[in-house]
Design a protein around this motif. Sequence first.
Motif: not given
Length: 268
Positions: A113-128
Motif C-alpha cells: 500500500a505504501k508504494v502502490r500509487d507509484e506503479y501501474d502493475y505490481i506482480i507478486i511471485d508466490c512460493s510453491p
Amino acid sequence: MSKIIAIANQKGGVGKTTTSINLAASLAVLEYKTLLVDADPQANSTSGLGFEPKNIKTSIYECIINNLEPKDVILKSETPNLDIIPAHIDLVGAEIEMINLPNREHMMKETLAKVRDEYDYIIIDCSPSLGLVTINSLTAADSVIVPVQCEYFALEGLGKLLNTIKIIQSRLNQDLEIEGFLLTMYDSRLRLSNQIVEQVKTHFQHMVFNTIIQRNTRLGEAPSFGQTIIMHDASSKGAINYLNLARELIQRNEKAEVAEEENVADVI
C-alpha cells in the motif's frame, strides 16, 4: 489505477517464476511502470533479474517483519520501468515469525500500500506452497494468475488452490478475482499437450488466457544469465508469447475499467 496480480500455484515447476519475471518485463517494455515482488524464499525472481540473493541485505522479509519502508528496499532492474522488491532465504523464517503477529495475513498488503500509487502493475511471485506468505500475497492482490503446465497431472492440486482462493475471498479479501489460467510449457508436437489445453479450456472456459506459453530453449536459459527473455532474445518464441500475454492482460483490464465506468454512469 494500479493493479496487484499474484502469480500462484502450490505445484512446483509450472512456470510461476518464469511468468512473473517475463510478464513484469513485458509490461515494463510496453511502458507500464511495473514492480516485481519476490515472495518466494528461493529468490529465483531476484536472481532471474540479475541480482545475487546472497548479496541482498534488505528484502521483502524486512518489509513484512521489521516494517522497513519498501522504497528503501526496491532495486531498479536493467529493464526501464521495471523495479523489484527482492527476496532472500530469510523469508523461510517469516512463516514462523508471523504466526503470533496481529493482522498477520495483511502484512504484505500494508507493505505494498505504501508504494502502490507509484506503479501501474505490481506482480507478486508466490512460493510453491499455500503457507502464510502466499496467503499474504493473495490477500494483498486484486487478482491471481494461475499457471498450468501442459503436462500429465496438470490439474492435480488445482482444486486445493481454488479452495484456498475461495477461503481468502470469504474471509480476507472479498475483491480477489481469478485473472485467468495460463497454459505453460506447451509443445504442439505432443498429443498430451493438446489434450491438456482442451481439458483446461473445457474446465475453465473463458477464464483461460488465449495466449499460450510454448516450450522454448531461450526461455529456459535466460535466468542463468540473470536476464528476462526480452533482454536475452527479444525475437524468441518465449519473448513473443509473454509480450502477447501482457497485451492480452492490458486489454482485459481496459475492458473491465470501461464496463465499471458504464455501470457507475448507469447508477448515477
